[in-house]
Design a protein around this motif. Structure first.
Motif, PDB file in Angstrom:
ATOM      1  N   LEU A   1      17.103 -46.326 -31.582  1.00  6.27           N
ATOM      2  CA  LEU A   1      17.957 -45.561 -30.675  1.00  6.27           C
ATOM      3  C   LEU A   1      17.181 -45.065 -29.445  1.00  6.27           C
ATOM      4  N   GLY A   2      15.905 -45.438 -29.385  1.00  7.22           N
ATOM      5  CA  GLY A   2      15.115 -45.080 -28.212  1.00  7.22           C
ATOM      6  C   GLY A   2      14.451 -43.715 -28.288  1.00  7.22           C
ATOM      7  N   TRP A   3      14.355 -43.171 -29.498  1.00  8.08           N
ATOM      8  CA  TRP A   3      13.710 -41.873 -29.673  1.00  8.08           C
ATOM      9  C   TRP A   3      12.287 -42.049 -30.165  1.00  8.08           C
ATOM     10  N   HIS A   4      11.420 -41.151 -29.709  1.00  9.10           N
ATOM     11  CA  HIS A   4      10.057 -41.100 -30.230  1.00  9.10           C
ATOM     12  C   HIS A   4       9.978 -39.964 -31.236  1.00  9.10           C
ATOM     13  N   TYR A   5       9.193 -40.154 -32.253  1.00  7.34           N
ATOM     14  CA  TYR A   5       9.097 -39.081 -33.239  1.00  7.34           C
ATOM     15  C   TYR A   5       7.652 -38.812 -33.611  1.00  7.34           C
ATOM     16  N   LYS A   6       7.456 -37.589 -34.066  1.00 11.45           N
ATOM     17  CA  LYS A   6       6.137 -37.176 -34.508  1.00 11.45           C
ATOM     18  C   LYS A   6       6.298 -36.404 -35.803  1.00 11.45           C
ATOM     19  N   VAL A   7       5.396 -36.667 -36.718  1.00 13.39           N
ATOM     20  CA  VAL A   7       5.401 -35.913 -37.970  1.00 13.39           C
ATOM     21  C   VAL A   7       4.265 -34.908 -37.927  1.00 13.39           C
ATOM     22  N   ILE A   8       4.588 -33.675 -38.210  1.00 17.35           N
ATOM     23  CA  ILE A   8       3.543 -32.675 -38.354  1.00 17.35           C
ATOM     24  C   ILE A   8       3.474 -32.313 -39.831  1.00 17.35           C
ATOM     25  N   TRP A   9       2.315 -32.554 -40.436  1.00 15.34           N
ATOM     26  CA  TRP A   9       2.166 -32.296 -41.859  1.00 15.34           C
ATOM     27  C   TRP A   9       1.854 -30.832 -42.107  1.00 15.34           C
ATOM     28  N   GLN A  10       2.466 -30.367 -43.166  1.00 11.72           N
ATOM     29  CA  GLN A  10       2.314 -28.979 -43.598  1.00 11.72           C
ATOM     30  C   GLN A  10       0.840 -28.547 -43.684  1.00 11.72           C
ATOM     31  N   CYS A  11      -0.012 -29.449 -44.199  1.00 15.34           N
ATOM     32  CA  CYS A  11      -1.414 -29.080 -44.421  1.00 15.34           C
ATOM     33  C   CYS A  11      -2.182 -28.918 -43.112  1.00 15.34           C
ATOM     34  N   ARG A  12      -1.602 -29.393 -42.012  1.00 12.80           N
ATOM     35  CA  ARG A  12      -2.281 -29.268 -40.724  1.00 12.80           C
ATOM     36  C   ARG A  12      -2.021 -27.914 -40.077  1.00 12.80           C
ATOM     37  N   ILE A  13      -1.108 -27.195 -40.659  1.00 13.43           N
ATOM     38  CA  ILE A  13      -0.697 -25.924 -40.061  1.00 13.43           C
ATOM     39  C   ILE A  13      -1.250 -24.777 -40.892  1.00 13.43           C
ATOM     40  N   ARG A  14      -2.278 -24.168 -40.366  1.00 16.31           N
ATOM     41  CA  ARG A  14      -2.942 -23.095 -41.101  1.00 16.31           C
ATOM     42  C   ARG A  14      -3.385 -22.030 -40.127  1.00 16.31           C
ATOM     43  N   GLY A  15      -2.932 -20.832 -40.376  1.00 19.57           N
ATOM     44  CA  GLY A  15      -3.427 -19.690 -39.615  1.00 19.57           C
ATOM     45  C   GLY A  15      -3.253 -19.834 -38.116  1.00 19.57           C
ATOM     46  N   SER A  16      -4.215 -19.350 -37.392  1.00 23.72           N
ATOM     47  CA  SER A  16      -4.030 -19.232 -35.946  1.00 23.72           C
ATOM     48  C   SER A  16      -4.844 -20.263 -35.178  1.00 23.72           C
ATOM     49  N   LYS A  17      -5.498 -21.184 -35.886  1.00 25.76           N
ATOM     50  CA  LYS A  17      -6.308 -22.194 -35.176  1.00 25.76           C
ATOM     51  C   LYS A  17      -5.393 -23.289 -34.652  1.00 25.76           C
ATOM     52  N   THR A  18      -4.763 -23.007 -33.545  1.00 24.43           N
ATOM     53  CA  THR A  18      -3.721 -23.918 -33.087  1.00 24.43           C
ATOM     54  C   THR A  18      -3.962 -24.442 -31.680  1.00 24.43           C
ATOM     55  N   VAL A  19      -5.166 -24.302 -31.180  1.00 25.59           N
ATOM     56  CA  VAL A  19      -5.407 -24.705 -29.793  1.00 25.59           C
ATOM     57  C   VAL A  19      -5.267 -26.218 -29.621  1.00 25.59           C
ATOM     58  N   GLY A  20      -5.995 -26.962 -30.438  1.00 27.33           N
ATOM     59  CA  GLY A  20      -5.910 -28.417 -30.352  1.00 27.33           C
ATOM     60  C   GLY A  20      -4.502 -28.897 -30.645  1.00 27.33           C
ATOM     61  N   PHE A  21      -3.897 -28.166 -31.518  1.00 20.45           N
ATOM     62  CA  PHE A  21      -2.554 -28.449 -31.955  1.00 20.45           C
ATOM     63  C   PHE A  21      -1.556 -28.342 -30.793  1.00 20.45           C
ATOM     64  N   SER A  22      -1.701 -27.288 -29.991  1.00 21.22           N
ATOM     65  CA  SER A  22      -0.810 -27.096 -28.843  1.00 21.22           C
ATOM     66  C   SER A  22      -0.958 -28.248 -27.861  1.00 21.22           C
ATOM     67  N   LYS A  23      -2.209 -28.640 -27.620  1.00 21.22           N
ATOM     68  CA  LYS A  23      -2.464 -29.735 -26.686  1.00 21.22           C
ATOM     69  C   LYS A  23      -1.795 -31.011 -27.171  1.00 21.22           C
ATOM     70  N   ASP A  24      -1.927 -31.214 -28.473  1.00 19.75           N
ATOM     71  CA  ASP A  24      -1.338 -32.362 -29.125  1.00 19.75           C
ATOM     72  C   ASP A  24       0.172 -32.399 -28.907  1.00 19.75           C
TER      73      ASP A  24
END
Ligand SMILES: [Zn+2]
Length: 125
Positions: A95-118
């Motif tokens: 259908l022309g959509w792009h998708y991204k999976v974010i895994w639960q184990c990648r989300i921990r606490g406040s270390k989210t800087v690289g994550f935001s860039k991603d």
């Protein structure tokens, strides 16, 4: 089929908070799209799934280890979920959509800087 995607999980709310802080506009839980994605960027035609490692069979992940008892039952169940996820991904792509999976184990606490860039890179590319 039993719902395998609990809405508004802690991880999902955290991801939404990060996206909010980036100033990106999105909608949530769009049931008009295959798989009812958790986070939808309509303008960019991009979606994000926040997946629990166990239910979605995250490869080589500690959180995706199957229970010792009834392991063949769980194996079958999780494999069916993985297949379903792959089917949803193919439908979205068609259908022309792009998708991204974010895994639960990648989300921990406040270390989210690289994550935001991603996230920014995914939505804006
Ligand atoms: Zn994982």
């Amino acid at each position: 089929m039993k719902k395998i995607r609990p809405k508004n999980s802690t991880q999902e709310l955290l991801v939404r908070k990060i996206i909010d802080s980036l100033g990106l506009k999105y909608t949530i839980h769009d049931s008009t799209l295959p798989g009812c994605p958790d986070i939808v960027f309509r303008m960019q035609k991009k979606v994000i799934f926040v997946n629990g490692c166990f239910w979605h069979g995250h490869n080589n992940c500690r959180k995706a280890r199957l229970p010792q008892t009834n392991s063949s039952f769980w194996k079958k169940k999780i494999q069916a979920n993985v297949k379903r996820d792959a089917r949803i991904a193919r439908r979205l792509n068609r259908l022309g959509w792009h998708y991204k999976v974010i895994w639960q184990c990648r989300i921990r606490g406040s270390k989210t800087v690289g994550f935001s860039k991603d996230l920014l890179r995914f939505v804006q590319s």
